[in-house]
Design a protein around this motif. Structure first.
Motif, PDB file in Angstrom:
ATOM      1  N   LEU A  90       4.501   4.957  10.770  1.00 22.41           N
ATOM      2  CA  LEU A  90       3.509   5.640  10.329  1.00 22.41           C
ATOM      3  C   LEU A  90       2.778   4.437   9.171  1.00 22.41           C
ATOM      4  CD1 LEU A  90       5.643   8.220  10.329  1.00 22.41           C
ATOM      5  CD2 LEU A  90       3.261   9.355  10.321  1.00 22.41           C
ATOM      6  N   THR A  91       1.478   4.316   9.513  1.00 22.54           N
ATOM      7  CA  THR A  91       0.863   3.478   7.386  1.00 22.54           C
ATOM      8  C   THR A  91      -0.534   4.549   7.346  1.00 22.54           C
ATOM      9  OG1 THR A  91       0.249   1.535   7.166  1.00 22.54           O
ATOM     10  CG2 THR A  91      -0.255   2.524   9.202  1.00 22.54           C
ATOM     11  N   GLY A  92      -0.928   3.820   6.190  1.00 23.11           N
ATOM     12  CA  GLY A  92      -1.969   4.285   5.642  1.00 23.11           C
ATOM     13  C   GLY A  92      -2.478   3.539   4.161  1.00 23.11           C
ATOM     14  N   TYR A 138      -1.690   7.229   1.662  1.00 20.45           N
ATOM     15  CA  TYR A 138      -0.096   6.421   1.998  1.00 20.45           C
ATOM     16  C   TYR A 138       0.410   7.813   1.406  1.00 20.45           C
ATOM     17  CZ  TYR A 138       4.066   4.735  -0.250  1.00 20.45           C
ATOM     18  OH  TYR A 138       5.778   4.364   0.305  1.00 20.45           O
ATOM     19  N   PRO A 139      -0.094   9.026   0.804  1.00 22.32           N
ATOM     20  CA  PRO A 139       1.292   9.932   0.606  1.00 22.32           C
ATOM     21  C   PRO A 139       1.432  11.049   1.309  1.00 22.32           C
ATOM     22  CG  PRO A 139      -0.333  10.267  -1.599  1.00 22.32           C
ATOM     23  CD  PRO A 139      -0.499   8.701  -0.444  1.00 22.32           C
ATOM     24  N   THR A 140      -0.110  10.820   2.789  1.00 26.32           N
ATOM     25  CA  THR A 140      -0.263  11.745   3.672  1.00 26.32           C
ATOM     26  C   THR A 140       0.387  11.101   4.738  1.00 26.32           C
ATOM     27  OG1 THR A 140      -2.416  12.238   3.279  1.00 26.32           O
ATOM     28  CG2 THR A 140      -1.525  12.508   5.693  1.00 26.32           C
ATOM     29  N   PHE A 198       4.737   3.372   5.833  1.00 25.02           N
ATOM     30  CA  PHE A 198       4.349   2.257   4.960  1.00 25.02           C
ATOM     31  C   PHE A 198       3.395   1.942   4.210  1.00 25.02           C
ATOM     32  CE2 PHE A 198       8.083   1.108   7.831  1.00 25.02           C
ATOM     33  CZ  PHE A 198       9.467   0.768   7.269  1.00 25.02           C
ATOM     34  N   SER A 199       2.823   1.762   3.196  1.00 22.10           N
ATOM     35  CA  SER A 199       1.669   1.789   3.003  1.00 22.10           C
ATOM     36  C   SER A 199       1.174   0.237   3.619  1.00 22.10           C
ATOM     37  CB  SER A 199       1.121   0.985   1.316  1.00 22.10           C
ATOM     38  OG  SER A 199       1.516   0.310   0.981  1.00 22.10           O
ATOM     39  N   GLY A 200      -0.126   0.059   3.972  1.00 25.89           N
ATOM     40  CA  GLY A 200      -0.343  -0.938   4.809  1.00 25.89           C
ATOM     41  C   GLY A 200      -0.189  -2.213   4.232  1.00 25.89           C
ATOM     42  N   LEU A 205       3.889  -3.086   5.047  1.00 28.96           N
ATOM     43  CA  LEU A 205       3.899  -2.507   6.328  1.00 28.96           C
ATOM     44  C   LEU A 205       3.495  -4.127   6.258  1.00 28.96           C
ATOM     45  CD1 LEU A 205       4.051  -1.158   8.788  1.00 28.96           C
ATOM     46  CD2 LEU A 205       1.886  -1.236   9.398  1.00 28.96           C
ATOM     47  N   MET A 206       2.683  -5.320   5.764  1.00 27.34           N
ATOM     48  CA  MET A 206       2.829  -6.655   6.142  1.00 27.34           C
ATOM     49  C   MET A 206       3.868  -7.168   5.505  1.00 27.34           C
ATOM     50  SD  MET A 206      -0.463  -6.047   7.352  1.00 27.34           S
ATOM     51  CE  MET A 206      -1.775  -7.755   7.657  1.00 27.34           C
ATOM     52  N   HIS A 207       4.856  -7.185   4.489  1.00 26.67           N
ATOM     53  CA  HIS A 207       5.573  -7.059   3.867  1.00 26.67           C
ATOM     54  C   HIS A 207       6.399  -6.896   4.448  1.00 26.67           C
ATOM     55  CE1 HIS A 207       3.866  -9.404   0.168  1.00 26.67           C
ATOM     56  NE2 HIS A 207       2.814  -8.484   0.989  1.00 26.67           N
TER      57      HIS A 207
END
Lengths: 326, 326
Positions: free
Chosen positions: B189-191, B196-198, B217-219, B222-224
């Motif tokens: 899941l990502t946002g 991000y809390p959602t 992950f926060s977007g 996620l890239m890291h």
């Protein structure tokens, strides 16, 4: 022909040297930076980082809260970079950590934090980087050039070289453990206090090299919900060096044992009786230095699991060394 | 015979009422507490909570940083309760959130924080609880008795009842999506920003009811690293209401689309073109209120996935309603 994992393995092994190098040639800078910070008497400490550096910050946050007695937090960089927040940061020390010193959102965070009144310390492996230039103060982690995409050396940029060297030698045990987890699709990691950053960082390394779904929880949070996810076929890996964190982990270990979880423990004598398979932490470091060393065996595990699964941990799918986040 | 998920479904459906009840009978208390806090002019805000309440705090942290312009952090309760840290908390507002108000480590955190000079606000669903008594100030979330182990009602204890009612009606779409994920073993899941809390809270609900390995992950994060874990068979679910967070998510969505990820998006018109399957967010709430409503469809999804897999989300394995953490 270069073997898969060659880079990652060699950088895991360089960590004792890096730690020694900091003691030999980094201490003067550290003392000068500490003096400059003390002069400003900050009341709060905020950390900003991404990925592996974020886990180093989480460890530093425990040190700041416990050893310095200052309230601390991890900033959500997007609040300043995307949402345009301009918080009142007088009396605030902002520590921005980035291996490359090149992440655009962290450079912007440093610049904005200074404009909002903070004293900003950049910690990088790149003294000539834009992030170092954007901050009031800079510390070099002396990790040398990092070639592997899955950063390991820049995580342990501090003390305790001898204990680290012993951990580097535990590779063959991790080759075996990697076989045990060869076909696992998920792995739950847990630890408390100082060991929570260790399990977070281990989970990241496992995800980025061997693509296992690795979920890390503090022992306390594990009891709130994620525990339901654990059955006899979901392996659990706990990091429990002796100390206060081990006492706090005891009810968690008891609960996992009574639920017949498959529980691997990296720990001291008090916790190993709860393990399905146990790896004794041999060093006698105080608990607050243990994270610097305990991570090394888990870095080996991530590297060996990737190799066992036929992946090259030096070439993770779709990742670049410097991640550009805006 | 009571059907599996009966309790969780009925409490998901009560959220619009709870939100309305706060507007009708909670505002005077909220204003009084706000005035008492303003009088002390805190410079820094710390949050302490576990599980679902921790995700409510993460949302509140974004609001404090962006709307109030105050630096904020999530405390690691063990630093005060286990490691004996006694930080200097003058000028600090400490907000402790617990549905039951009975968690021993949070009660101790509140007591210690007051002794260290903080102004302490307890937010609970239990005005007569020990946590409410231990704090300087208390707010009741007016959620009524919560029977389900997988708490949903006490998460959205604030505004926007009408938009919430619309979300409650989307259950049948989530029954279908649950079928799509019926055999998935992991879900990413990502946002970003407010969302991000959602996604963190949605992941917790999915783990505790349907036992899927749900990783949020926060977007940016996620890239890291975690991006490496995503292949065409690892479904990704993104929450992208229109606003600044959606702009920041765009490179993440482009990257996922170019990697042929199976991408379900709950979002506005600007993000849906990137989706393999899209669910339009219909409400026109400002981005900073969107988390109150967006979570509801995902609570339905967690409940329906559990039922589709033959589990009863009202009786998650091994969980009690009040978790005792020391």
């Amino acid at each position: 022909v270069i073997k898969p994992g060659h880079l990652m393995q060699s950088e895991i092994g360089e960590q004792p040297e890096v730690l020694q190098r900091i003691i030999d040639s980094g201490l003067d800078d550290i003392r000068a930076v500490a003096a400059a910070i003390r002069e400003r008497s900050p009341r709060f400490v905020l950390f900003a980082a991404r990925g592996t550096s974020d886990h180093a910050c989480l460890y530093a946050k425990y040190l700041v809260e416990i050893v310095l007695g200052l309230p601390a937090g991890l900033v959500s960089p997007s609040t300043m970079t995307s949402y345009g927040s301009r918080p009142d940061l007088r009396d605030v020390l902002v520590v921005v950590v980035s291996q490359s010193g090149g992440s655009p959102d962290l450079i912007e965070t440093a610049t904005t934090a200074r404009a909002c009144g903070a004293i900003v310390l950049a910690v990088t492996n790149a003294p000539n980087s834009p992030l170092a230039a954007a901050a009031d103060l800079h510390l070099d982690v002396h990790a040398g050039v990092e070639h592997a995409v899955a950063a390991t050396k820049s995580y342990t940029g501090f003390a305790v070289p001898a204990a680290a060297a012993v951990q580097v030698e535990r590779k063959s045990e991790m080759v075996e453990l990697a076989q045990r987890y060869r076909f696992a699709d998920r792995l739950i990691l847990t630890g408390r206090g100082y060991s929570y950053p260790t399990v977070r960082e281990a989970a990241l390394k496992l995800m980025e090299t061997s693509y296992v779904a690795a979920l890390a929880f503090s022992g306390a949070d594990l009891m709130h919900g994620p525990l339901a996810m654990i059955d006899q076929n979901s392996p659990v890996l706990a990091v429990v060096p002796e100390g206060i964190g081990a006492v706090a982990m005891r009810p968690v270990l008891e609960r996992l044992q009574s639920g017949l979880a498959d529980l691997t423990i990296f720990g001291g004598a008090s916790s190993l009786p709860f393990a399905t398979s146990g790896f004794r932490i041999e060093h006698e470091l105080p608990e607050d230095l243990s994270p610097l060393v305990d991570i090394i065996a888990l870095q080996h595990l991530a590297c060996e699991m990737a190799i066992a699964r036929g992946f090259d941990p030096d070439a993770p799918r779709g990742l670049l060394k410097v991640t550009q986040t805006w």
